[in-house]
Design an enzyme around this catalytic site. Structure first.
Site, PDB file in Angstrom:
ATOM      1  N   GLN A 190      -2.354   2.552   9.891  1.00  0.00           N
ATOM      2  CA  GLN A 190      -1.049   2.631   9.217  1.00  0.00           C
ATOM      3  C   GLN A 190      -0.032   3.445  10.043  1.00  0.00           C
ATOM      4  O   GLN A 190       1.167   3.191   9.975  1.00  0.00           O
ATOM      5  CB  GLN A 190      -1.195   3.274   7.828  1.00  0.00           C
ATOM      6  N   ARG A 230       0.862  -1.182   0.000  1.00  0.00           N
ATOM      7  CA  ARG A 230       0.000   0.000   0.000  1.00  0.00           C
ATOM      8  C   ARG A 230       0.899   1.234   0.000  1.00  0.00           C
ATOM      9  O   ARG A 230       2.115   1.144   0.154  1.00  0.00           O
ATOM     10  CB  ARG A 230      -1.015  -0.001   1.146  1.00  0.00           C
ATOM     11  N   GLY A 231       0.240   2.401  -0.171  1.00  0.00           N
ATOM     12  CA  GLY A 231       1.005   3.629  -0.362  1.00  0.00           C
ATOM     13  C   GLY A 231       1.138   3.850  -1.864  1.00  0.00           C
ATOM     14  O   GLY A 231       1.442   2.901  -2.611  1.00  0.00           O
ATOM     15  N   ALA A 232       0.870   5.094  -2.288  1.00  0.00           N
ATOM     16  CA  ALA A 232       0.737   5.371  -3.727  1.00  0.00           C
ATOM     17  C   ALA A 232       1.923   4.885  -4.584  1.00  0.00           C
ATOM     18  O   ALA A 232       1.720   4.123  -5.535  1.00  0.00           O
ATOM     19  CB  ALA A 232       0.467   6.861  -3.922  1.00  0.00           C
ATOM     20  N   ARG A 285      -7.427  -0.448  -6.915  1.00  0.00           N
ATOM     21  CA  ARG A 285      -7.705   0.677  -6.009  1.00  0.00           C
ATOM     22  C   ARG A 285      -7.805   1.946  -6.868  1.00  0.00           C
ATOM     23  O   ARG A 285      -6.958   2.171  -7.736  1.00  0.00           O
ATOM     24  CB  ARG A 285      -6.596   0.853  -4.955  1.00  0.00           C
ATOM     25  N   ASN A 302      -5.430  12.407   0.264  1.00  0.00           N
ATOM     26  CA  ASN A 302      -4.570  11.557   1.119  1.00  0.00           C
ATOM     27  C   ASN A 302      -5.462  10.790   2.081  1.00  0.00           C
ATOM     28  O   ASN A 302      -6.699  10.965   2.091  1.00  0.00           O
ATOM     29  CB  ASN A 302      -3.539  12.405   1.875  1.00  0.00           C
ATOM     30  N   LYS A 303      -4.857   9.939   2.870  1.00  0.00           N
ATOM     31  CA  LYS A 303      -5.580   9.076   3.806  1.00  0.00           C
ATOM     32  C   LYS A 303      -6.648   9.833   4.582  1.00  0.00           C
ATOM     33  O   LYS A 303      -6.426  10.964   5.015  1.00  0.00           O
ATOM     34  CB  LYS A 303      -4.550   8.457   4.767  1.00  0.00           C
ATOM     35  N   ASP A 315      -1.968  10.709  -2.326  1.00  0.00           N
ATOM     36  CA  ASP A 315      -2.276   9.681  -3.326  1.00  0.00           C
ATOM     37  C   ASP A 315      -2.521  10.266  -4.701  1.00  0.00           C
ATOM     38  O   ASP A 315      -2.457   9.560  -5.712  1.00  0.00           O
ATOM     39  CB  ASP A 315      -3.478   8.849  -2.881  1.00  0.00           C
TER      40      ASP A 315
HETATM   41  O1  MRU Z   1      -4.581   3.175   2.108  1.00  0.00           O
HETATM   42  P1  MRU Z   1      -3.108   3.407   2.034  1.00  0.00           P
HETATM   43  O2  MRU Z   1      -2.360   2.857   3.205  1.00  0.00           O
HETATM   44  O3  MRU Z   1      -2.531   2.926   0.722  1.00  0.00           O
HETATM   45  O4  MRU Z   1      -2.949   4.976   2.068  1.00  0.00           O
HETATM   46  C1  MRU Z   1      -1.669   5.530   1.939  1.00  0.00           C
HETATM   47  C2  MRU Z   1      -1.627   7.010   2.063  1.00  0.00           C
HETATM   48  O5  MRU Z   1      -2.631   7.662   2.215  1.00  0.00           O
HETATM   49  C3  MRU Z   1      -0.278   7.655   1.904  1.00  0.00           C
HETATM   50  O6  MRU Z   1      -0.192   8.815   2.679  1.00  0.00           O
HETATM   51  C4  MRU Z   1      -0.047   8.024   0.440  1.00  0.00           C
HETATM   52  O7  MRU Z   1      -0.274   6.893  -0.377  1.00  0.00           O
HETATM   53  C5  MRU Z   1       1.308   8.532   0.186  1.00  0.00           C
HETATM   54  S1  MRU Z   1       2.516   7.234   0.274  1.00  0.00           S
HETATM   55  C6  MRU Z   1       4.025   7.871  -0.029  1.00  0.00           C
END
Ligand code: MRU
Length: 353
Positions: free
Chosen positions: A202, A52-54, A95, A253-254, A243
């Site tokens: 997270q 996970r994470g962009a 996603r 973002n999250k 993201d």
């Molecule tokens: O649902 P996730 O854990 O994939 O969400 C991740 C985030 O919101 C991060 O802040 C974002 O992807 C940036 S990662 C460098």
């Protein structure tokens, strides 16, 4: 001193034509690299947030496309390319919010189509090389964000972050964490506060774990404590990841990031967002155009697998929110720190990408 400890597991490994993903749902207790044998498994790993994470999901999907096409190298060129397009669309459907996923799939397809008519095994080899390039380039993007953000962190500061935009979400230094790792390496003494980040934690499971493992001064708080800490004067700056950045500088973002940004505004605390070019979507005019992933309500009615809500209760579970650019003090990109006129500056710096 190394920027990241050697023993900190990396999110993605590609070794001898095989893809391994760190199962992040099991952190911080177990650090298990899971071999991804099929495209369906890669899709499910992205969906379930094992990776996970962009940036990391873009990289994982690029390798995932190679896994998918491995057994199709005997096909005619046109059939191979057709399969590649189908698998790219399939992986992209795992996603919706992080643009890195679509970005990586488009980049892989551009490479494949540039060899149209050539033997399928040669196109396949070129795709493997392209995925490896995407992976390696991300290391440089993180370093660039680190360089452009490190001077924001001054001795004695308290820096709040939300979710995990760290090494686990990228190839190496992370996005929001890159300036932190660099400031730490430069001997700057500062505190990081990590929001736990409900519903999937997270911040607690990943950010506090990776920063602590790397020797940074990190304090874990629950999401609802941020305002109080700001009022206490403990937070001097916020840095999050994102993201997707829209053309006007709005950032997804999250879930919970918007609340933090509003609080930061109230307390006159600068709110920065770290974003590599792979997360900037100039085709998306504003934050209103960013698709927001809605996840299963079970993530809200349970905590770490234990039910905490009455049976049958209604839930909402948007996984992301959008912070308007007016609340953003600066975008930390690999090319520059942008502190205003986002629309013009994003176009000027990234319009040619
Ligand atoms: O649902 P996730 O854990 O994939 O969400 C991740 C985030 O919101 C991060 O802040 C974002 O992807 C940036 S990662 C460098």
């Amino acid at each position: 001193m190394e920027l990241l400890p050697r023993d900190l597991p990396r999110a993605i490994r590609w070794e001898e034509g095989k893809l391994y993903l760190l199962d992040q749902t099991r952190l911080p207790h177990d650090a298990i690299m899971e071999h991804q044998e099929t495209v369906e498994q890669v899709w499910a790993s992205i969906k379930a947030l094992k990776v996970r994470g962009a940036p990391a999901i873009g990289i994982a999907a690029a390798y995932g496309l190679c896994v998918a096409l491995q057994s199709h190298q005997h096909l005619q060129s046109a059939e191979y390319l057709e399969k590649a397009q189908q698998f790219a669309e399939y992986l992209d459907s795992s996603r919706p919010t992080a643009v890195n996923l679509g970005w990586a799939m488009r980049r892989m397809m551009v490479r494949a189509l540039s060899l149209k008519g050539g033997p399928a095994d040669e196109i396949h080899q070129a795709l493997v090389t392209e995925a490896e390039k995407i992976h390696q380039e991300d290391i440089q993007l993180c370093l660039g964000m680190g360089r452009n953000g490190v001077d924001l962190i001054k001795p004695g500061m308290g820096v709040l972050t939300h979710c995990n935009a760290g090494s686990l979400a990228t190839s190496e230094l992370g996005t929001a964490t890159a300036p932190m790792y660099m400031a730490h390496q430069n001997g700057v003494s500062f505190r990081v506060y990590a929001d736990e980040t409900r519903p999937l934690l997270q911040g607690a499971r990943l950010t506090s774990w990776e920063l602590k493992t790397a020797g940074l001064d990190v304090t874990l708080i629950t999401d609802n404590m941020a305002a109080h800490l700001m009022k206490e004067g403990l937070i001097d700056m916020v840095i999050t990841g994102t993201d997707r950045v829209a053309a006007n500088g709005d950032v997804a973002n999250k879930i919970g990031t918007l609340g933090v940004a509003i609080l930061a505004k109230y307390f006159s605390i600068p709110f920065y967002v770290a974003c590599p070019s792979s997360t900037i979507d100039l085709n998306c005019p504003t934050g209103d155009d960013i698709p927001i992933e809605e996840r299963d309500g079970d993530e809200v009615t349970t905590l770490a697998g234990v039910r905490t809500a009455p049976d049958g209760v209604k839930t909402r579970n948007p996984a992301f929110d959008v912070t308007p650019h007016e609340l953003v003090a600066g975008l930390i990109t690999e090319k520059a720190l942008i502190t205003g006129d986002y629309e013009t500056e994003l176009k000027r710096l990234f319009g040619g990408n």
